[in-house]
Design an enzyme around this catalytic site. Structure first.
Site, short mmCIF file in Angstrom:
data_model
loop_
_atom_site.label_atom_id
_atom_site.label_comp_id
_atom_site.label_asym_id
_atom_site.label_seq_id
_atom_site.Cartn_x
_atom_site.Cartn_y
_atom_site.Cartn_z
NE ARG A 1 10.50 -3.85 2.09
CZ ARG A 1 10.23 -2.62 2.54
NH1 ARG A 1 11.17 -1.70 2.57
NH2 ARG A 1 9.03 -2.34 2.97
NE ARG B 1 5.91 -9.95 2.66
CZ ARG B 1 5.75 -8.82 3.38
NH1 ARG B 1 5.11 -8.84 4.51
NH2 ARG B 1 6.25 -7.71 2.95
NE ARG C 1 7.61 2.63 5.47
CZ ARG C 1 7.10 1.42 5.28
NH1 ARG C 1 5.79 1.26 5.17
NH2 ARG C 1 7.90 0.39 5.13
NE ARG D 1 10.13 -1.15 7.63
CZ ARG D 1 9.08 -1.81 7.13
NH1 ARG D 1 7.86 -1.53 7.56
NH2 ARG D 1 9.24 -2.73 6.22
CE LYS E 1 1.66 -5.43 3.02
NZ LYS E 1 2.60 -4.75 2.09
#
Ligand code: ADP
Length: 213
Positions: free
Chosen positions: A178, A96, A134, A167, A21
């Site tokens: 998540r 969300r 990431r 992160r 996203k």
């Protein structure tokens, strides 16, 4: 897609954590010239500042859970009232939950802004390995993937040379949490979008929004 010039539009980038996203929002922002509103980035800024909001949400974000809707709704309401959002905006990570979607629906109707949903569909196993690799620049926010889009110099941002970070919530157990939150609380919004007749487009990984010049 061309620079956006018609009626004001809210582009809702929708998909599980790690579906891209944020990456797609940056590309769309350049094509459409609309502001990018990421609730995750807003929350992380509060956490980095260590202010009251940051202190309240830090443990929740770290655990991969959703922060209270009231707080996020207020942040978004305030942000979209700013002048640069008059022609529309790109929403990344919001709404969300059904409650957030209902709040947004009212805000959009009150402002005459038309929603469009872009649903990024990515296999969950791919997401888990993707998020493990990431990295992000803490200064300019540029995202890297160690597997597919590594920085030129290992561990350092191509743009400003800052040391890249992973992160905290990209650790595998947190990613699984998540994804669970997404399945239970967020994915059902696809029904809400469909019931509410929001135009919706399903896309796989790496869609290309902008024609090369
Ligand atoms: P991702 O989509 O990859 O999970 P985000 O940066 O959008 O990443 O969100 C990171 C975290 O911030 C979420 O796991 C959640 O804790 C919090 N968060 C972001 N947006 C919302 C939202 N709309 N409602 C509740 N919590 C949110």
């Amino acid at each position: 897609m061309a620079a956006h010039s018609g009626p004001a539009q809210a582009v809702i980038l929708f998909g599980p954590p790690g579906s891209g996203k944020g990456t797609q929002a940056v590309l769309l922002r350049a094509c459409l010239n609309l502001p990018h509103i990421s609730t995750g980035d807003m929350l992380r800024r509060h956490i980095d500042l260590g202010d009251d909001i940051g202190t309240d949400v830090r443990a929740i974000v770290k655990a991969g859970k959703l922060v209270p809707g009231d707080l996020v709704n207020r942040m978004v309401e305030r942000r979209i009232a700013e002048p640069d959002c008059e022609r529309g905006f790109i929403l990344d990570g919001y709404p969300r939950t059904l409650e957030q979607a209902e709040v947004l629906d009212k805000l959009l109707k009150a402002r005459g802004i038309a929603p469009v949903v872009i649903h990024l569909k990515v296999d969950y196993n791919k997401i888990i390995s993707r998020l493990a690799g990431r990295r992000q620049c803490p200064v300019c926010g540029t995202l890297y993937s160690l597997a597919t889009n590594p920085p030129r110099i290992e561990n350092f941002c191509d743009k400003d040379g800052a040391r890249l970070i992973a992160r905290e919530d990209d650790a595998e157990p947190v990613v699984r949490k998540r994804l669970e939150e997404y399945e239970i609380q967020t994915r059902p919004l696809l029904d809400f979008f469909s019931r509410s007749n929001y135009p919706s487009h399903d896309v796989g990984t790496s869609p290309r929004w902008c024609k090369k010049a």
